[in-house]
Design a protein around this motif. Sequence first.
Motif, PDB file in Angstrom:
ATOM      1  N   GLN A  42       3.662   0.302  10.158  1.00 37.99           N
ATOM      2  CA  GLN A  42       4.590   1.298   9.622  1.00 37.99           C
ATOM      3  C   GLN A  42       5.450   0.721   8.496  1.00 37.99           C
ATOM      4  O   GLN A  42       6.668   0.578   8.615  1.00 37.99           O
ATOM      5  CB  GLN A  42       5.492   1.866  10.727  1.00 37.99           C
ATOM      6  N   PRO A  43       4.838   0.368   7.371  1.00 36.65           N
ATOM      7  CA  PRO A  43       5.562  -0.313   6.290  1.00 36.65           C
ATOM      8  C   PRO A  43       6.675   0.508   5.655  1.00 36.65           C
ATOM      9  O   PRO A  43       7.608  -0.058   5.085  1.00 36.65           O
ATOM     10  CB  PRO A  43       4.453  -0.595   5.274  1.00 36.65           C
ATOM     11  N   TRP A  44       6.608   1.830   5.740  1.00 36.64           N
ATOM     12  CA  TRP A  44       7.633   2.670   5.127  1.00 36.64           C
ATOM     13  C   TRP A  44       9.005   2.412   5.736  1.00 36.64           C
ATOM     14  O   TRP A  44      10.022   2.705   5.111  1.00 36.64           O
ATOM     15  CB  TRP A  44       7.250   4.144   5.270  1.00 36.64           C
ATOM     16  N   ARG A  45       9.045   1.839   6.925  1.00 36.28           N
ATOM     17  CA  ARG A  45      10.328   1.521   7.546  1.00 36.28           C
ATOM     18  C   ARG A  45      10.898   0.193   7.026  1.00 36.28           C
ATOM     19  O   ARG A  45      12.107   0.009   6.956  1.00 36.28           O
ATOM     20  CB  ARG A  45      10.190   1.442   9.064  1.00 36.28           C
ATOM     21  N   LEU A  46      10.010  -0.746   6.665  1.00 34.64           N
ATOM     22  CA  LEU A  46      10.456  -2.085   6.280  1.00 34.64           C
ATOM     23  C   LEU A  46      11.192  -2.103   4.942  1.00 34.64           C
ATOM     24  O   LEU A  46      12.076  -2.940   4.733  1.00 34.64           O
ATOM     25  CB  LEU A  46       9.254  -3.040   6.206  1.00 34.64           C
TER      26      LEU A  46
ATOM     27  N   THR B  52       0.828  -1.203   0.000  1.00 34.50           N
ATOM     28  CA  THR B  52       0.000   0.000   0.000  1.00 34.50           C
ATOM     29  C   THR B  52       0.862   1.252   0.000  1.00 34.50           C
ATOM     30  O   THR B  52       0.541   2.258  -0.654  1.00 34.50           O
ATOM     31  CB  THR B  52      -0.944  -0.001   1.211  1.00 34.50           C
ATOM     32  N   TRP B  53       1.959   1.214   0.716  1.00 32.90           N
ATOM     33  CA  TRP B  53       2.889   2.352   0.722  1.00 32.90           C
ATOM     34  C   TRP B  53       3.450   2.583  -0.687  1.00 32.90           C
ATOM     35  O   TRP B  53       3.527   3.719  -1.165  1.00 32.90           O
ATOM     36  CB  TRP B  53       4.010   2.103   1.714  1.00 32.90           C
ATOM     37  N   ILE B  54       3.823   1.500  -1.368  1.00 30.95           N
ATOM     38  CA  ILE B  54       4.361   1.607  -2.724  1.00 30.95           C
ATOM     39  C   ILE B  54       3.304   2.162  -3.677  1.00 30.95           C
ATOM     40  O   ILE B  54       3.586   3.034  -4.511  1.00 30.95           O
ATOM     41  CB  ILE B  54       4.868   0.240  -3.206  1.00 30.95           C
ATOM     42  N   GLY B  55       2.079   1.664  -3.567  1.00 33.59           N
ATOM     43  CA  GLY B  55       1.007   2.186  -4.408  1.00 33.59           C
ATOM     44  C   GLY B  55       0.736   3.654  -4.145  1.00 33.59           C
ATOM     45  O   GLY B  55       0.480   4.434  -5.068  1.00 33.59           O
ATOM     46  N   GLY B  56       0.805   4.052  -2.871  1.00 34.73           N
ATOM     47  CA  GLY B  56       0.637   5.460  -2.523  1.00 34.73           C
ATOM     48  C   GLY B  56       1.727   6.327  -3.120  1.00 34.73           C
ATOM     49  O   GLY B  56       1.469   7.458  -3.570  1.00 34.73           O
TER      50      GLY B  56
END
Length: 507
Positions: free
Chosen positions: A374-378, A138-142
Amino acid sequence: MTSTEQTYHPDGRVELTDPEAVATSRYGNAELAPTRLAERRWTTYNYAALWMGMAHNIPSYLLASGLVTLGMNWLQAFLTITLGNLIVLVPLLLNSHAGTKYGIPFPVFARAFYGVRGANFPALLRAFVACGWFGIQTWIGGQAIHVIVGELAGAGWRDATAIAGHPWTLWLSFAVFWALQMWLIWRGIEGLRRFENWAAPLVTVAFLALMIAILVKAGGPGPILSQPSTLGWDADFWKIFAPSLMGMIAFWATLSLNMPDFTRFGQGQRQQVLGQIIGLPTTMSFIALVSIVTTSGTVVVYGSAIWDPVELTRRFENPLVVTIGLVMAILATMSCNVAANVVSPSYDFANALPRWLNFRTAGLLTGVIGVLIQPWRLISDPDIYIFAWLSFYGGLLASVAGVLIAGYWFVDRTNLFLADLYLVNGRYWYSAGWNWRAVVATLVGSVLAVGGAYGGPFPTEGLIPFLQPLYDYSWVVGLLAGFLGYVGLTVAFPHRTDKAVHAAPTF
């Protein structure tokens, strides 16, 4: 009075003779009940398209490009990924068999070995990993949405005021993409099947277009394929090869458990097996080759490896090209994310609270947890992405896969009793709903697999230093330990007779 008998069809598939037999069970609902034969309509193409949709995504691309960034040349990265996907195909197909034969999802399948209640242990373990993946995708799609709008709206959008290290417009894009996926999952499993059927080919074309554009800029494939490996083929390569291979296997370790969530809708074993053989290894090898060539090309064109395709797409000058490329990236991400990372936890969370959660509400819960992780950290670093995140959870889930394969193929010889999967005091009730043998085998396998985790967020010497050498082979260690542990404990401590139930079943 309802019947708990099951009907065996000539093609090997099984269904409850009377579907009302489990309708009032406290451990069942409409989504968890065995799929009726008339509803099992998925064809070979449906499974091939499903894998095309799931494999053609940006995190799959990041696997290969990350290996190039870590020093492998195109051949080393391609062989590592292809071998990893051929290996993971074996447990994936072994666990898929039960879904097609009995029409049951993964958490219900797990009840046969962990117990009707105990199945929540592996199901929730798998679910929380999926939530992490949902957040990453979802972070990547955003990010893709943020770039597209930035091309149209200009610097005011791209350079907006930062909140928690990122422009507020990026957070808004993240929220919009999250909402789009929640809408898709709300349409149900049939809506997802239709979406995969048309989205998968479009995504394939988009990745090919990106590769061709870089090849043109680089002056053809010659300069790309001639790039040497910074690792060579000696000890430096083999040191990074083993943990990289485990990471490649772990990428689909989640699906090797919960593929019954999809194969329960199959027209037969031949359709699901052939569809998956066509869909997984070929598609992953294709996306790996595209990613490797493209990322290697960025070294020639830009002087350094750009491993993120969203960032790479931004480098093109034509706004129309950027927009089309990123729209395809959004489709790719949504196609994979909903199928691979929402369907499974929807069933898993519903299994834990069948009277409170259904497929749709459990999918919403998955989306919320995916943000909280918090996927932006992974995905901020390839070392963390491949070695810490993938290798660690891959070892955990491998021990569960070992238990399932041992129980289904070697202990029960593929013979399950459908009604008992939903009954109190039935064959799969064990002790208070738990089978301690499966739990112990999983815990021991997990400790052996990931107890020596080192690097990134883990201590340099490993969490448990003497287990550190095993961590480079975490998936293999977890699978073998879970398998052997369950078989050994079941033989040493037999847990049931040949009778269907020990006591009168109650719902």
